[in-house]
Design a protein around this motif. Structure first.
Motif, PDB file in Angstrom:
ATOM      1  N   GLY A 128       0.921  -1.228   0.101  1.00  0.00           N
ATOM      2  CA  GLY A 128       0.038   0.296  -0.118  1.00  0.00           C
ATOM      3  C   GLY A 128       0.894   1.363  -0.105  1.00  0.00           C
ATOM      4  N   PRO A 129       0.347   2.364  -0.647  1.00  0.00           N
ATOM      5  CA  PRO A 129       1.346   3.534  -0.749  1.00  0.00           C
ATOM      6  C   PRO A 129       1.315   4.169   0.551  1.00  0.00           C
ATOM      7  CG  PRO A 129      -1.006   3.885  -1.927  1.00  0.00           C
ATOM      8  CD  PRO A 129      -0.981   2.346  -1.308  1.00  0.00           C
ATOM      9  N   GLN A 130       1.490   3.864   1.645  1.00  0.00           N
ATOM     10  CA  GLN A 130       1.222   4.375   3.011  1.00  0.00           C
ATOM     11  C   GLN A 130       2.075   5.776   3.244  1.00  0.00           C
ATOM     12  OE1 GLN A 130      -0.572   3.258   4.889  1.00  0.00           O
ATOM     13  NE2 GLN A 130      -0.854   1.124   4.371  1.00  0.00           N
ATOM     14  N   ALA A 131       3.074   5.933   2.511  1.00  0.00           N
ATOM     15  CA  ALA A 131       3.820   7.308   2.597  1.00  0.00           C
ATOM     16  C   ALA A 131       3.579   8.157   1.247  1.00  0.00           C
ATOM     17  CB  ALA A 131       5.384   7.082   2.796  1.00  0.00           C
ATOM     18  N   GLY A 132       2.452   7.674   0.131  1.00  0.00           N
ATOM     19  CA  GLY A 132       2.326   8.466  -0.801  1.00  0.00           C
ATOM     20  C   GLY A 132       2.814   7.486  -2.164  1.00  0.00           C
ATOM     21  N   GLN A 133       2.430   8.193  -3.263  1.00  0.00           N
ATOM     22  CA  GLN A 133       2.722   7.881  -4.313  1.00  0.00           C
ATOM     23  C   GLN A 133       3.491   8.896  -5.365  1.00  0.00           C
ATOM     24  OE1 GLN A 133       2.801   4.750  -5.854  1.00  0.00           O
ATOM     25  NE2 GLN A 133       2.607   5.105  -8.088  1.00  0.00           N
ATOM     26  N   TYR A 134       4.269   8.476  -6.189  1.00  0.00           N
ATOM     27  CA  TYR A 134       4.982   9.680  -6.896  1.00  0.00           C
ATOM     28  C   TYR A 134       5.463   8.634  -8.183  1.00  0.00           C
ATOM     29  CZ  TYR A 134       7.809  13.318  -9.204  1.00  0.00           C
ATOM     30  OH  TYR A 134       8.134  14.306 -10.003  1.00  0.00           O
ATOM     31  N   GLY A 135       4.511   8.088  -9.049  1.00  0.00           N
ATOM     32  CA  GLY A 135       4.950   7.464 -10.238  1.00  0.00           C
ATOM     33  C   GLY A 135       3.523   7.216 -10.924  1.00  0.00           C
ATOM     34  N   THR A 136       3.655   7.191 -12.315  1.00  0.00           N
ATOM     35  CA  THR A 136       2.359   7.188 -13.050  1.00  0.00           C
ATOM     36  C   THR A 136       2.281   5.809 -13.749  1.00  0.00           C
ATOM     37  OG1 THR A 136       3.718   8.137 -14.753  1.00  0.00           O
ATOM     38  CG2 THR A 136       2.508   9.714 -13.461  1.00  0.00           C
ATOM     39  N   ASN A 137       2.955   4.833 -13.620  1.00  0.00           N
ATOM     40  CA  ASN A 137       2.947   3.512 -13.986  1.00  0.00           C
ATOM     41  C   ASN A 137       1.359   2.910 -13.966  1.00  0.00           C
ATOM     42  OD1 ASN A 137       5.495   3.715 -14.815  1.00  0.00           O
ATOM     43  ND2 ASN A 137       6.076   1.997 -13.213  1.00  0.00           N
ATOM     44  N   PHE A 138       0.649   3.238 -13.011  1.00  0.00           N
ATOM     45  CA  PHE A 138      -0.493   2.565 -12.850  1.00  0.00           C
ATOM     46  C   PHE A 138      -1.902   3.553 -13.346  1.00  0.00           C
ATOM     47  CE2 PHE A 138      -0.227   5.494  -9.289  1.00  0.00           C
ATOM     48  CZ  PHE A 138      -1.518   5.327  -8.495  1.00  0.00           C
ATOM     49  N   LEU A 139      -1.130   4.896 -13.705  1.00  0.00           N
ATOM     50  CA  LEU A 139      -2.372   5.685 -14.017  1.00  0.00           C
ATOM     51  C   LEU A 139      -2.612   6.032 -15.446  1.00  0.00           C
ATOM     52  CD1 LEU A 139      -1.206   8.834 -11.810  1.00  0.00           C
ATOM     53  CD2 LEU A 139      -3.101   7.321 -11.443  1.00  0.00           C
ATOM     54  N   HIS A 140      -2.251   5.508 -16.277  1.00  0.00           N
ATOM     55  CA  HIS A 140      -1.999   5.740 -17.605  1.00  0.00           C
ATOM     56  C   HIS A 140      -3.356   5.381 -18.410  1.00  0.00           C
ATOM     57  CE1 HIS A 140       2.508   6.609 -18.061  1.00  0.00           C
ATOM     58  NE2 HIS A 140       1.712   7.505 -18.029  1.00  0.00           N
ATOM     59  N   LEU A 141      -3.905   4.345 -17.682  1.00  0.00           N
ATOM     60  CA  LEU A 141      -5.340   3.998 -18.163  1.00  0.00           C
ATOM     61  C   LEU A 141      -6.396   4.802 -17.748  1.00  0.00           C
ATOM     62  CD1 LEU A 141      -5.278  -0.005 -17.320  1.00  0.00           C
ATOM     63  CD2 LEU A 141      -5.168   0.992 -19.457  1.00  0.00           C
ATOM     64  N   ILE A 142      -5.922   5.748 -16.547  1.00  0.00           N
ATOM     65  CA  ILE A 142      -7.050   6.865 -16.347  1.00  0.00           C
ATOM     66  C   ILE A 142      -6.750   8.005 -16.883  1.00  0.00           C
ATOM     67  CG2 ILE A 142      -8.198   7.502 -14.211  1.00  0.00           C
ATOM     68  CD1 ILE A 142      -6.745   5.165 -12.661  1.00  0.00           C
TER      69      ILE A 142
ATOM     70  N   GLY B 190       8.115  -4.662  -1.656  1.00  0.00           N
ATOM     71  CA  GLY B 190       9.381  -5.347  -2.163  1.00  0.00           C
ATOM     72  C   GLY B 190       9.811  -4.486  -3.436  1.00  0.00           C
ATOM     73  N   PRO B 191      11.192  -4.777  -3.911  1.00  0.00           N
ATOM     74  CA  PRO B 191      11.666  -3.782  -4.666  1.00  0.00           C
ATOM     75  C   PRO B 191      11.232  -3.953  -6.160  1.00  0.00           C
ATOM     76  CG  PRO B 191      13.119  -5.524  -3.909  1.00  0.00           C
ATOM     77  CD  PRO B 191      12.036  -5.544  -3.057  1.00  0.00           C
ATOM     78  N   ASP B 192      10.562  -5.004  -6.359  1.00  0.00           N
ATOM     79  CA  ASP B 192      10.138  -5.549  -7.910  1.00  0.00           C
ATOM     80  C   ASP B 192       8.620  -5.159  -8.116  1.00  0.00           C
ATOM     81  OD1 ASP B 192      12.622  -6.501  -8.616  1.00  0.00           O
ATOM     82  OD2 ASP B 192      12.358  -8.026  -7.275  1.00  0.00           O
TER      83      ASP B 192
ATOM     84  N   GLU C 155       9.278   1.523  -1.205  1.00  0.00           N
ATOM     85  CA  GLU C 155       9.630   1.749   0.036  1.00  0.00           C
ATOM     86  C   GLU C 155       8.427   2.513   0.725  1.00  0.00           C
ATOM     87  OE1 GLU C 155      13.634   1.543  -1.635  1.00  0.00           O
ATOM     88  OE2 GLU C 155      11.844   2.573  -2.319  1.00  0.00           O
ATOM     89  N   SER C 156       7.489   3.126  -0.102  1.00  0.00           N
ATOM     90  CA  SER C 156       6.470   3.789   0.584  1.00  0.00           C
ATOM     91  C   SER C 156       5.502   2.713   1.045  1.00  0.00           C
ATOM     92  CB  SER C 156       5.320   4.682  -0.574  1.00  0.00           C
ATOM     93  OG  SER C 156       4.193   5.032  -0.155  1.00  0.00           O
ATOM     94  N   SER C 157       5.489   1.561   0.428  1.00  0.00           N
ATOM     95  CA  SER C 157       4.620   0.403   1.323  1.00  0.00           C
ATOM     96  C   SER C 157       5.289   0.234   2.780  1.00  0.00           C
ATOM     97  CB  SER C 157       4.703  -0.888   0.471  1.00  0.00           C
ATOM     98  OG  SER C 157       6.284  -1.097   0.358  1.00  0.00           O
ATOM     99  N   GLN C 158       6.343   0.738   3.140  1.00  0.00           N
ATOM    100  CA  GLN C 158       6.917   0.457   4.677  1.00  0.00           C
ATOM    101  C   GLN C 158       7.199   2.098   5.185  1.00  0.00           C
ATOM    102  OE1 GLN C 158      10.290  -2.003   3.563  1.00  0.00           O
ATOM    103  NE2 GLN C 158       9.079  -3.838   3.307  1.00  0.00           N
ATOM    104  N   PHE C 159       6.377   2.724   4.716  1.00  0.00           N
ATOM    105  CA  PHE C 159       6.421   4.105   5.183  1.00  0.00           C
ATOM    106  C   PHE C 159       7.876   5.015   4.719  1.00  0.00           C
ATOM    107  CE2 PHE C 159       2.889   2.913   7.732  1.00  0.00           C
ATOM    108  CZ  PHE C 159       1.819   4.038   7.568  1.00  0.00           C
ATOM    109  N   GLY C 160       8.649   4.667   3.650  1.00  0.00           N
ATOM    110  CA  GLY C 160       9.801   5.051   3.384  1.00  0.00           C
ATOM    111  C   GLY C 160       9.451   6.153   2.218  1.00  0.00           C
ATOM    112  N   TYR C 161      10.342   7.063   2.029  1.00  0.00           N
ATOM    113  CA  TYR C 161       9.925   7.800   0.885  1.00  0.00           C
ATOM    114  C   TYR C 161      10.925   8.796   0.325  1.00  0.00           C
ATOM    115  CZ  TYR C 161       6.313   9.794  -2.084  1.00  0.00           C
ATOM    116  OH  TYR C 161       5.328  10.151  -3.165  1.00  0.00           O
TER     117      TYR C 161
END
Length: 256
Positions: A92-106, A179-181, A189-195
């Motif tokens: 989960g994006p616990q610290a947020g998101q800064y990537g558009t890989n999952f947004l291009h359909l929308i 995970g890194p992949d 790392e946002s999944s673990q509150f890193g950012y």
């Protein structure tokens, strides 16, 4: 953008390995409705959680995947009278998101560096993604316009800050799996509150203010041995909830 059907493999594996476990697999906000404002989703799903809790006063566990993991964590903070024992956050994006890989359909024409122009606006804040878009190069705008993530992470102190912290510190365990992949949650790392910090470097949880200043109770959990950080390589974002080895190795141990 998926619905409850995508969580049936996890549900079935838990039932197979943990006979007798009752599982509630919600189908709220599937498909396009997943883009609804995060606070609206939290309020609706939170009522569902309280209804389930009332049927199980002995306590329950809560698992969320992807955006659902961030929603689940916020529900725990918002409805801090919950009786959730263990919370499992699956990529989960616990610290947020800064990537558009999952947004291009929308948003097919959305560019990473200009996305803040959409998301840090009144229109953008009506979307779930806009609510947790965390642009490291526009932190002033993030804190000025974002109506969601900086508040639930207590980066902006509000009259609910103590409530938000209480909902976390009462957990028996918070399990952060990523995970890194992953290739969608950015940085992973946002999944673990890193950012992201300065110069595109990623700052891990324990070196960030949210941990050092114990803004939402992560340090409290950690010092009590209740914060579990699990890193699994080789898993793509769209496979976390379809991989039975993830269930067996990293979810089932926290369902006792």
């Amino acid at each position: 953008m998926t619905g409850s059907a995508s969580m049936e493999i996890i549900k079935g594996r838990i039932e197979e390995q943990h006979p007798g476990t009752i599982i509630y697999n919600t189908n709220r906000f599937s498909g396009w409705s997943s883009l609804e404002n995060m606070w609206y989703q939290v309020q609706q799903l939170g009522q569902d959680l309280l209804n389930v809790s009332s049927q199980h006063p002995e306590g329950i566990h809560l698992l969320g995947y992807s955006q659902g993991a961030l929603l689940s964590r916020t529900i725990l903070q918002t409805f801090n009278n919950h009786n959730v024992h263990n919370f499992i956050s699956l990529s989960g994006p616990q610290a947020g998101q800064y990537g558009t890989n999952f947004l291009h359909l929308i948003f097919p024409d959305l560019a990473l560096k200009s996305a803040f122009e959409l998301f840090y606006s009144r229109v953008g804040q009506h979307t779930s993604v806009g609510n947790y878009w965390n642009d490291p190069y526009h932190q002033t705008l993030y804190k000025e316009y974002s109506q969601y993530l900086p508040f639930v992470n207590n980066e902006i102190i509000s009259n609910r800050s103590e409530e938000f912290k209480k909902g976390i510190t009462k957990l028996n365990a918070m399990v952060l799996i990523g995970g890194p992949d992953d290739n969608v949650i950015t940085p992973w790392e946002s999944s673990q509150f890193g950012y992201f910090g300065q110069n595109d470097t990623v700052v891990n949880l324990i070196d960030r203010d949210i941990y050092k200043d114990d803004l939402i109770g992560l340090k409290t959990l950690d010092k009590a041995g209740k914060l579990k950080i699990i890193t699994v390589p080789g898993v793509n974002h769209f496979m976390w909830h379809l991989n039975t080895s993830i269930v067996d190795n990293y979810i089932l141990p926290y369902l006792d």
